[in-house]
Design a protein around this motif. Structure first.
Motif, short mmCIF file in Angstrom:
data_model
loop_
_atom_site.label_atom_id
_atom_site.label_comp_id
_atom_site.label_asym_id
_atom_site.label_seq_id
_atom_site.Cartn_x
_atom_site.Cartn_y
_atom_site.Cartn_z
N MET A 287 0.83 -1.21 0.00
CA MET A 287 0.00 0.00 0.00
C MET A 287 0.86 1.25 0.00
O MET A 287 0.70 2.14 -0.81
CB MET A 287 -0.88 -0.02 1.26
N GLN B 297 -7.68 6.12 3.81
CA GLN B 297 -6.55 5.70 2.98
C GLN B 297 -6.19 6.78 1.96
O GLN B 297 -5.04 7.06 1.71
CB GLN B 297 -6.90 4.40 2.26
N SER C 101 2.62 1.78 -3.15
CA SER C 101 1.71 2.29 -4.18
C SER C 101 1.53 3.80 -4.03
O SER C 101 1.52 4.54 -5.01
CB SER C 101 0.38 1.56 -4.07
N PHE D 239 -17.02 -2.65 -10.86
CA PHE D 239 -17.68 -1.63 -11.66
C PHE D 239 -17.06 -1.52 -13.05
O PHE D 239 -15.85 -1.60 -13.21
CB PHE D 239 -17.53 -0.25 -11.00
N PRO E 72 -7.58 -2.78 -6.96
CA PRO E 72 -8.57 -3.36 -6.04
C PRO E 72 -7.95 -4.41 -5.12
O PRO E 72 -8.34 -4.52 -3.96
CB PRO E 72 -9.58 -4.03 -6.99
N ARG F 129 -18.15 -3.12 -0.41
CA ARG F 129 -17.99 -2.89 -1.82
C ARG F 129 -16.74 -3.55 -2.38
O ARG F 129 -16.76 -4.25 -3.39
CB ARG F 129 -17.93 -1.38 -2.05
N LYS F 130 -15.64 -3.36 -1.67
CA LYS F 130 -14.40 -3.81 -2.27
C LYS F 130 -14.30 -5.33 -2.35
O LYS F 130 -13.54 -5.86 -3.15
CB LYS F 130 -13.19 -3.19 -1.56
N LYS G 14 -12.13 5.21 -4.71
CA LYS G 14 -13.20 4.94 -3.75
C LYS G 14 -14.08 3.79 -4.23
O LYS G 14 -14.45 2.92 -3.45
CB LYS G 14 -14.04 6.19 -3.53
N VAL G 15 -14.39 3.80 -5.52
CA VAL G 15 -15.22 2.72 -6.09
C VAL G 15 -14.54 1.38 -5.88
O VAL G 15 -15.16 0.38 -5.56
CB VAL G 15 -15.46 2.98 -7.59
N LEU G 16 -13.21 1.38 -6.02
CA LEU G 16 -12.47 0.13 -5.91
C LEU G 16 -12.21 -0.26 -4.47
O LEU G 16 -11.49 -1.20 -4.20
CB LEU G 16 -11.14 0.24 -6.65
N GLY G 17 -12.76 0.49 -3.53
CA GLY G 17 -12.66 0.07 -2.14
C GLY G 17 -11.74 0.90 -1.28
O GLY G 17 -11.50 0.57 -0.13
N GLY G 18 -11.20 1.98 -1.83
CA GLY G 18 -10.34 2.85 -1.02
C GLY G 18 -11.17 3.60 0.00
O GLY G 18 -12.21 4.16 -0.34
N ARG G 19 -10.73 3.59 1.25
CA ARG G 19 -11.46 4.33 2.26
C ARG G 19 -10.98 5.76 2.27
O ARG G 19 -9.89 6.08 1.83
CB ARG G 19 -11.20 3.72 3.64
N ALA H 225 -17.64 0.89 2.04
CA ALA H 225 -16.41 0.67 1.29
C ALA H 225 -15.91 -0.76 1.49
O ALA H 225 -15.47 -1.41 0.53
CB ALA H 225 -15.35 1.67 1.74
N ASP H 226 -16.02 -1.26 2.72
CA ASP H 226 -15.56 -2.63 3.00
C ASP H 226 -16.37 -3.66 2.22
O ASP H 226 -15.83 -4.57 1.61
CB ASP H 226 -15.65 -2.92 4.50
N ILE I 35 -4.91 -4.35 -3.99
CA ILE I 35 -4.17 -3.64 -2.94
C ILE I 35 -5.12 -3.23 -1.84
O ILE I 35 -4.86 -3.43 -0.67
CB ILE I 35 -3.47 -2.41 -3.53
N TYR I 36 -6.28 -2.71 -2.26
CA TYR I 36 -7.23 -2.24 -1.26
C TYR I 36 -7.83 -3.37 -0.44
O TYR I 36 -8.27 -3.18 0.68
CB TYR I 36 -8.33 -1.39 -1.90
#
Lengths: 797, 225
Positions: free
Chosen positions: A1, A327, A4, B87, B107, B81-82, A319-324, B78-79, B109-110
């Motif tokens: 992380m 983060q 990245s 999408f 994704p 979702r990932k 955010k869509v991909l899960g980033g809070r 978010a939790d 990584i997250y």
């Protein structure tokens, strides 16, 4: 992380090469300025901190209704009195130092001029925690002709030979025997001690009327200044002041009283009760440097927000991909941290590069760690954390908060909500720039004024020769005759108050006139003095060789002194000299005022007279020689040759009044240069910020500009379009900055007795300068945008 | 898998209040391929955002995999979702500063997948969408079709149970569009649930069921299979 984050931070720096460079360099310069001033402050604060025992040492002084008397000196026996009767006193000592005045020191056939020659008593080492590298500290000063020298002086006089037991001659007449070698502290001290010696005249000097000594006491236990002062004052009052059976408390109620005060040794350098210090200047510089730092940090914040529209998509996708949010926050903070670290590296390099210049300008000797390693690391850490927060916090919060669904629909309007802050920051930057520009204008005008103002005399071609007291008194006529025989010398004279000297006597003596007391500074000169320095006699006459003139029966006043007479007739009137002579002296003339120092101090009322024996003996001063044109170097080498006849034992030391005056002005030149440098940095930082911002705005509006051009807009229209976005902000910045700068400048000018007046031209100059900078910054890009082919910009969709 | 009941969503500006979803109810079973159609402004995208846990509803219930999620806070959303949702967007939404490989890796990584595993999984999925040879290129260096394939790869790399596609072929020509639709069909056949918003009747025909929306409500449902 983390990798990245670092990767994307680095790539962002590289993609936005120019903006990144602007950010990092701007912040780097701001940081470097701040660190330099911080180092200076650390150095100043490190005075007299070299031993924990120093916190127990106090300097005593005497204050009467006229303020601090005798330039902070005290009667010789005061220390002994206090040490004997004050139970908390561990020891007391008194000293009389020549300070920065260079004294002739001779050993064997070596002759040097040395600063820091100090007469002390045998108790010196009981108070001051110096260490000896050779000799016994308990007995070193016991002998009545003992002397302790520093390693530096030892090297100069004796090389590597053992100096213990050897004789050195001070002032060309006092012989003392070296009994110890003292280690100089590794941190600075307000007291410059190079040779400590005991005077052969100690006994005859010891009386309460002798105010030639500084008194220091060391206390056993920590004490508050109030308690200490009450204790020593009670002792002093009962022993010396008591009259009419008043108690000390009753005495305190009196209007006219003489009391003691104390100063901590460790505060002597920065917060002296008499005399000035650098401290205020440095604090002001530090505040200004901090503002520069803020301006640099603000650039980062500002540009991040400006580019946020571009970053918005990235935020959304992450955010869509899960980033809070958290983060993302740290991701953007990471970018700020990376940039700030790079800035710190640049600042480090700049500090190393600028340090020699800085040291020379401020005449200080400090290293990066003179304030202590840990303290410095802590300060830098605090500083860089502040900068990171200033530059990264807002953009990070701002960017990580973007609403995902809106952004992904292509609605970047949130990016514009940072506009208000962005504008505020820009206003701040330009206000700071305007402040500095105004300051530079004011300081430069004042310095120019001080240099060009009529000083009341001409310093051109006047040589100042250091001479022993004997040469200036009894030996003067012979010396004058000897020197006058040198071709190229027009006039030879002497004075106890030399224009352009760093230290001048400021004591006012009492003169009486018609029953009233008039306070004037006494200056002893020779008859040719006014001719030598080219000062005109305005009324009456100058001195001549008459008996009255040569024997203190005639006085000449300067204009300021003459003004004390009000409307009464000055020339021809008789003045008494109480405490000094029973015969009155006649005022024979009035001369023009001479500004002997910089313009910070008003000209003092001066009574000139001849002959140092009759009344009001004065030491100090020098010979002044007026040179005619011609071969200067030949004349000087002739003078050097002839000097050997006048003072065979003392090598000649001379300066020129012109140069001495430049030296007096050096402080102001330094301030002028420093503020100019700050102004340059402030302007650079704001201009860089504005440049980047303009570039972004133009990029955002490329299409709009293209359409407008297709519809017939010219370069001027585009310039106006872009310019009006900033015009308002710049006006606000000026409105904020000018009143504040005006206030600050008038405050600064008040420290000068002779000063310029602030005027609207200075404001106009500031506005004009800022306008030009803004115009160039925005103009170049606007013109480029306006000139570009609209077909190209319309295709970019 | 998804059961929403009486879902409401309003947008307020200073002057007007727009109802985007008006007591909408809908159920999607695991393994379904659903197309959502309707005119602009009918609420399709709002629905998709809520289904994707990007936005929260103002009222009603949303049960995802048996859990009521309508009131979840951002962190919980978010939790969820990932781990569960992929999408695909009309405008691809690849990050310009990252390479193809890094975009697809994000994704993982997250969700905290280890580096070695990530490499394997990214390469696998890049092979699958036939873009492996472009792994070190940046998005701007790719054609639209290639970019959308990367976007699909990124959407599926985490093996989500649900893929939400918002006009996935909108920016593509027909041959590239068909390619993407084939990929989605393949994924669906392997068990992934897909909900796709589209304007294209042609694309909608790849799905099992078409939901038509108007003014924030479903009006008709056509079962195709």
């Amino acid at each position: 992380m983390f990798k990245s984050y670092l990767k994307i931070a680095w790539r962002n720096l590289r993609i936005n090469k120019w903006y990144s460079a602007i950010n990092i360099i701007g912040l780097g310069i701001g940081l470097a300025s701040f660190i330099l001033v911080l180092l200076f402050l650390n150095y100043e604060l490190s005075y007299d901190k070299w031993n924990p025992e120093l916190t127990k040492i106090y300097k005593l002084g005497i204050e009467d209704k006229d303020g601090i008397a005798w330039n902070g000196a005290t009667p010789e026996p005061l220390g002994r009195l206090i040490a004997g009767k004050y139970s908390n006193a561990e020891a007391a000592t008194r000293m009389s130092g020549a300070g920065d005045y260079e004294i002739l020191v001779a050993a064997n056939d070596k002759k040097i001029y040395q600063k820091g020659i100090t007469e002390v008593d045998s108790l010196f080492f009981k108070v001051f925690p110096y260490q000896l590298s050779s000799g016994n500290i308990h007995t070193a000063l016991n002998a009545p002709n003992a002397a302790v020298i520093t390693e530096t002086v030892r090297n100069k006089l004796f090389g590597q030979d053992d100096p213990i037991g050897k004789t050195i001659k001070l002032y060309g007449r006092i012989e003392v025997v070296v009994s110890g070698i003292m280690q100089s502290p590794d941190q600075p001290s307000a007291l410059n001690m190079q040779i400590l010696f005991r005077s052969p005249y100690e006994k005859s000097n010891s009386h309460w009327q002798n105010f030639s000594y500084q008194t220091f006491i060391k206390v056993k236990n920590a004490v508050t200044p109030g308690d200490l002062e009450t204790a020593i004052n009670t002792i002093y009052y009962n022993d010396q002041q008591k009259a009419n059976n008043l108690t000390y408390q009753q005495y305190l109620q009196k209007e006219n009283k003489t009391i003691l005060f104390s100063e901590k040794l460790s505060a002597l350098h920065n917060f002296p009760k008499s005399g000035g210090s650098n401290f205020k200047t440095i604090v002001v510089l530090l505040i200004l440097a901090f503002l520069l730092l803020v301006a640099g940090a603000v650039n980062f914040s500002n540009l991040s927000i400006a580019t946020s529209i571009k970053r918005a998509k990235e935020v959304g996708v992450r955010k869509v991909l899960g980033g809070r949010r958290q983060q993302l926050f740290w991701q953007f903070m990471g970018e700020a941290i990376l940039s700030c670290s790079l800035s710190l590296c640049i600042a480090g390099m700049l500090v190393v590069l600028l340090m020699p210049w800085f040291k020379q300008e401020f005449s200080i000797q400090f290293s990066i760690l003179s304030g202590g390693t840990l303290v410095f690391i802590a300060q830098i850490t605090l500083c860089i954390v502040t900068v990171i927060l200033l530059s990264g916090l807002y953009p990070s919060v701002f960017l990580s908060r973007f609403n995902t669904s809106k952004i992904l629909k292509g609605n970047y309007s949130q990016g514009k909500s940072g506009l208000k802050l962005r504008n505020l920051l820009l206003v701040l930057q330009f206000a700071l720039s305007a402040f500095f520009v105004f300051s530079v204008i004011v300081i430069s005008s004042q310095v120019h004024y001080m240099q060009t103002k009529d000083k009341g005399f001409s310093s051109a071609q006047i040589m100042r020769i250091e001479a022993q007291q004997g040469t200036r008194d009894d030996g003067f006529d012979k010396a004058r005759a000897t020197l006058l025989s040198v071709p190229g010398i027009e006039l030879v004279s002497k004075t106890t108050l030399v224009p352009g000297d760093a230290d001048v006597d400021t004591i006012l003596n009492d003169y009486s006139f018609n029953g009233q007391t008039i306070k004037m500074t006494t200056v002893k000169v020779s008859a040719d003095y006014f001719k030598t320095v080219g000062t005109p006699v305005l009324k009456g006459r100058g001195f001549n060789d008459s008996y009255a003139d040569q024997n203190t029966r005639s006085l000449i006043l300067n204009e300021t002194a003459a003004s004390l007479w009000g409307n009464q007739k000055v020339v021809g009137s008789f003045v008494g000299m109480p405490y000094c002579d029973s015969v009155k002296a006649q005022i024979v003339g009035i001369t023009k005022d001479i500004n002997v120092q910089d313009m910070a101090n008003a000209v003092r009322p001066i009574a000139y007279s001849i002959n140092n024996k009759a009344c009001g003996y004065l030491s100090g001063g020098a010979l002044l020689i007026k040179l005619s044109g011609g071969d200067l170097s030949q004349t000087i080498s002739n003078i050097e040759e002839r000097w050997k006849q006048i003072e065979p034992d003392t090598p000649i030391r001379y300066t020129f009044l012109d140069e001495n005056f430049q030296r007096i002005f050096k402080t102001y030149f330094t301030i002028q240069k420093t503020i100019s440098f700050f102004a340059l940095v402030a302007i650079l930082i704001s201009a860089m910020g504005l440049f980047a911002l303009t570039a972004y705005i133009i990029k955002e509006r490329t299409k709009e500009i293209g359409i407008r051009k297709v519809l017939g807009a010219g370069i001027g229209d585009v310039l106006v379009l872009v310019g009006k976005l900033f015009l308002q902000l710049i006006i606000v910045a000026l409105l904020v900055a000018i009143p504040l700068s005006w206030l600050a400048a008038s405050k600064w000018l008040q420290t000068f007795a002779y000063r310029i007046h602030l005027n609207w031209m200075m404001v106009t100059g500031t506005v004009f300068t800022i306008a030009i900078i803004v115009l160039i910054t925005i103009g170049t890009q606007a013109v480029k945008a306006a000139m570009s082919n609209p077909v190209k910009s319309l295709k970019t969709e | 898998m998804i059961k929403i009941t009486d879902l409401e969503k309003m947008y307020r500006t200073e002057e007007v209040e727009t109802i985007a979803l008006n007591k909408l109810s809908l159920e999607v079973k695991e393994g379904e391929f659903v197309a959502v159609m309707g005119p602009s402004g009918c609420g399709k995208s709002t629905l998709l955002n809520i289904l994707g846990l990007l936005d929260d509803p103002d009222g009603g219930s949303f049960v995802f995999n048996g859990i009521e999620v309508a009131h979840f806070n951002e962190r919980k959303r978010a939790d969820l979702r990932k781990h569960n949702i992929g999408f695909v967007f009309q405008s691809f939404n690849l990050i310009d500063e990252l390479t193809v490989f890094e975009n697809v890796e994000l994704p993982l990584i997250y969700t905290g997948v280890k580096s070695a595993d990530r490499k394997k999984r990214v390469e696998e999925v890049l092979e699958k969408v036939q873009i492996m040879h472009r792994r070190n290129h940046y998005p701007q260096q790719l054609s639209g079709g290639q970019q959308q394939r990367v976007a699909v790869a990124r959407a599926v790399v985490n093996k989500p149970k649900l893929i939400l596609a918002d006009e996935p072929t909108g920016n593509l020509d027909s041959s590239n569009g068909n390619e993407v639709m084939e990929m989605l069909t393949d994924l669906n056949e392997q068990g992934t649930t897909i909900i796709m918003v589209t304007h294209s009747e042609h694309d909608a025909r790849y799905s099992h069921r078409i939901i038509r929306m108007l003014d924030g409500q479903t009006v008709t449902e056509n079962i195709l299979v």
